[in-house]
Design an enzyme around this catalytic site. Structure first.
Site, mmCIF file in Angstrom:
data_model
loop_
_atom_site.group_PDB
_atom_site.id
_atom_site.type_symbol
_atom_site.label_atom_id
_atom_site.label_comp_id
_atom_site.label_asym_id
_atom_site.label_seq_id
_atom_site.Cartn_x
_atom_site.Cartn_y
_atom_site.Cartn_z
ATOM 1 N N GLU A 132 -30.110 -28.660 -35.498
ATOM 2 C CA GLU A 132 -30.965 -28.141 -36.574
ATOM 3 C C GLU A 132 -30.118 -27.498 -37.654
ATOM 4 O O GLU A 132 -29.244 -26.693 -37.349
ATOM 5 C CB GLU A 132 -31.941 -27.069 -36.064
ATOM 6 C CG GLU A 132 -33.143 -27.565 -35.330
ATOM 7 C CD GLU A 132 -34.047 -26.448 -34.898
ATOM 8 O OE1 GLU A 132 -34.175 -25.442 -35.615
ATOM 9 O OE2 GLU A 132 -34.609 -26.570 -33.795
ATOM 10 N N GLU B 92 -33.123 -23.200 -28.409
ATOM 11 C CA GLU B 92 -32.956 -21.822 -28.877
ATOM 12 C C GLU B 92 -33.337 -20.783 -27.811
ATOM 13 O O GLU B 92 -34.311 -20.020 -27.964
ATOM 14 C CB GLU B 92 -33.741 -21.619 -30.168
ATOM 15 C CG GLU B 92 -33.256 -22.534 -31.277
ATOM 16 C CD GLU B 92 -33.849 -22.239 -32.649
ATOM 17 O OE1 GLU B 92 -34.739 -21.390 -32.764
ATOM 18 O OE2 GLU B 92 -33.399 -22.877 -33.629
HETATM 19 C C1 LIG Z 1 -38.829 -8.294 -37.681
HETATM 20 C C2 LIG Z 1 -37.703 -9.103 -37.149
HETATM 21 O O1 LIG Z 1 -38.031 -10.459 -37.320
HETATM 22 C C3 LIG Z 1 -37.069 -11.245 -36.822
HETATM 23 C C4 LIG Z 1 -37.430 -12.689 -37.087
HETATM 24 O O2 LIG Z 1 -36.385 -13.342 -36.458
HETATM 25 C C5 LIG Z 1 -36.343 -14.683 -36.492
HETATM 26 C C6 LIG Z 1 -35.122 -15.227 -36.165
HETATM 27 C C7 LIG Z 1 -34.973 -16.575 -36.166
HETATM 28 C C8 LIG Z 1 -36.041 -17.384 -36.522
HETATM 29 C C9 LIG Z 1 -35.834 -18.821 -36.569
HETATM 30 C C10 LIG Z 1 -36.705 -19.778 -37.040
HETATM 31 N N1 LIG Z 1 -36.011 -20.914 -36.955
HETATM 32 C C11 LIG Z 1 -36.452 -22.249 -37.406
HETATM 33 C C12 LIG Z 1 -36.962 -22.888 -36.132
HETATM 34 N N2 LIG Z 1 -35.860 -23.217 -35.216
HETATM 35 C C13 LIG Z 1 -36.511 -24.063 -34.246
HETATM 36 C C14 LIG Z 1 -37.522 -24.858 -35.021
HETATM 37 O O3 LIG Z 1 -38.739 -24.794 -34.341
HETATM 38 C C15 LIG Z 1 -37.639 -24.186 -36.388
HETATM 39 O O4 LIG Z 1 -38.994 -24.017 -36.751
HETATM 40 N N3 LIG Z 1 -34.818 -20.709 -36.423
HETATM 41 N N4 LIG Z 1 -34.689 -19.411 -36.207
HETATM 42 C C16 LIG Z 1 -37.284 -16.839 -36.843
HETATM 43 C C17 LIG Z 1 -37.433 -15.464 -36.836
#
Ligand SMILES: CCOCCOc1ccc(-c2cn(C[C@@H]3NC[C@@H](O)[C@H]3O)nn2)cc1
Length: 448
Positions: A352, A166
């Site tokens: 994922e 990611e």
């Molecule tokens: C105030 C703005 O806030 C924005 C938050 O924005 C995000 C975006 C995306 C994520 C996110 C979390 N995950 C799951 C994980 N993928 C890898 C693996 O370690 C899982 O735990 N994927 N995307 C979290 C937060």
């Protein structure tokens, strides 16, 4: 009822990551990572949760492999704690760290489970962050050194590799939005990190080829699918920027040797451009064997001048949501995989996909029917994509077990297996048994 048949050689698996499950944060010679620092910084993680113990998989990996055998999966995606291997990032190698991963990988191989290894899943050694982290080009050579150690050590055992998990999260979520480690809010820092990790990726792929590793290598972007809230250009532009910042910003340099022009110009208009050095774009554009894509949800976007670095906001359309607040809409998985065909009919793994459903144990069982429904809808889209002739080679559910969900701590549960964080007892959920059936039969039935 509909039956979806999958190819016999389809890779069915689950995924985890080192900092989210291992624990043993100060054992076995491990050095601190930026997530140790971040999670111990008050206010950064819900409830002050941290990965000191997590699921204790460092000590319980044999039990975890037994769960994988019971689940029947043939592939398991995991990540390496860089600071277990080289505690200060680019200095001495820690043999105890290598020994741990040999024990673990050997258990997987004994169980007939293919190790699918992510080198970098966000846990940069803190010692490198202390000198600028990914904003400092020193991290490029440090990562290449770390990856070379792993390639040479595990050549012949690990055949499937990913350099970075990611990259959008590593660069933008962590350095522009600021909710992940190191928690900066600086667009130029985000562009610097994105560029340097791309150079590190490319140089590591070159090292992989130079060594002649018996295996395949790629990268795992989390991908967004977005549709505009209206037909007006501003909303379409907002949706395009959101899609491109997750996938094109990283895959264009790898597959085309240049950044996507429209998004490059978008950042340039505010005076921010990637720090491209002579030879960088050629170094990045090394051919890769596959990409992993992480998909959770899609969104409806509209232009908002106050909507952050993309001037975009997501519009709540009233869809069913998971317990982390993400809408359930599997159409985006189908659409985004077709969107990625512009890079060619590349080998794709869903590295994922899963749902945050926080059901707890009742009378010894977790009846997570909402997770089963989510998985059913998304695996049906996987089947559609395969039927369209696209090289989708595997599906890894996030996650094998409940674990440390970054800034959300332990309150958000993505596992097929429930973890009691006091006793560390693992309890397969109903979704575990549903997925076990899909994996065993190589097909899935839906009532719709
Ligand atoms: C105030 C703005 O806030 C924005 C938050 O924005 C995000 C975006 C995306 C994520 C996110 C979390 N995950 C799951 C994980 N993928 C890898 C693996 O370690 C899982 O735990 N994927 N995307 C979290 C937060």
């Amino acid at each position: 009822m509909t039956i979806f048949q999958f190819p016999n050689d389809f890779k069915w698996g689950t995924a985890t990551a080192a900092y989210q499950i291992e624990g043993a944060a100060r054992e076995g010679g491990r050095g601190p990572s930026i997530w140790d620092t971040f999670s111990h910084t008050p206010g950064r993680v819900f409830n002050g949760d941290n990965g000191d113990v997590a699921c204790d998989s460092y000590h319980r990996y044999e039990e975890d492999v037994e769960l994988m055998k019971e689940l029947g999966i043939n592939t398991y995606r995991f990540s390496i704690s860089w600071s277990r291997i080289i505690p200060d990032g680019d200095g001495e190698i820690n043999q105890e760290g290598l020994d741990y991963y040999h024990r673990f990988v050997d258990k997987l191989l004994e169980a007939g489970i293919e190790p699918f290894c992510t080198l970098y899943h966000w846990d940069l050694p803190q010692a490198l962050q202390d000198v600028g982290g990914w904003e400092n080009r020193r991290s490029i050579d440090a990562f290449v050194k770390f990856s070379e150690v792993m390639y040479r050590e595990f050549n012949g055992k690990i055949r499937y590799w990913l350099t970075f998990n990611e990259p959008w999260c590593i660069a933008f979520l962590s350095n522009v939005i600021g909710v992940h480690a190191p928690g900066k809010q600086d667009l130029q820092a985000g562009l610097d990190v994105a560029h340097n990790l791309l150079v590190a990726h490319g140089k590591s792929v070159s090292k992989f080829r130079e060594i002649g590793v018996d295996g395949k290598i790629g990268i795992a972007p989390n991908v967004a699918w977005a549709v505009p809230y209206s037909k007006n250009e501003a909303d379409q532009g907002a949706a395009d920027r959101n899609i491109q910042v997750f996938s094109d910003w990283f895959l264009d340099p790898i597959y085309k040797g240049s950044y996507p022009q429209s998004l490059y110009s978008w950042f340039e208009q505010s005076g921010h451009v990637p720090p491209i050095h002579e030879g960088d774009m050629e170094a990045i554009a090394q051919p890769i064997d596959h990409i992993g894509i992480n998909y959770y949800a899609m969104s409806v976007n509209r232009f908002n001048p106050d909507g952050g670095y993309l001037q975009m906001e997501e519009v709540d359309m009233g869809l069913v949501k998971t317990d982390i607040g993400w809408p359930v809409e599997s159409r985006g998985l189908y659409e985004v995989i077709h969107y990625l065909q512009k890079y060619g009919n590349i080998d794709i793994y869903i590295t994922e996909n899963g749902a945050c459903i926080n059901d707890d144990i009742v009378n010894g069982k977790v009846n997570d029917s909402r997770r089963i429904s989510y998985l059913q809808q998304h695996i049906a889209q996987v089947h559609r994509v395969i039927q369209d002739g696209i090289n989708l080679k595997g599906y890894m559910a996030w996650s094998l077990m409940d674990n440390f969900e970054w800034a959300e701590g332990y309150r958000m549960r993505f596992g097929l297996v429930h973890v009691d964080y006091r006793s560390l007892k693992r309890t397969p959920k109903e979704s575990f048994y549903w997925y076990q059936n899909v994996v065993k039969n190589g097909w899935m039935e839906t009532r719709k």
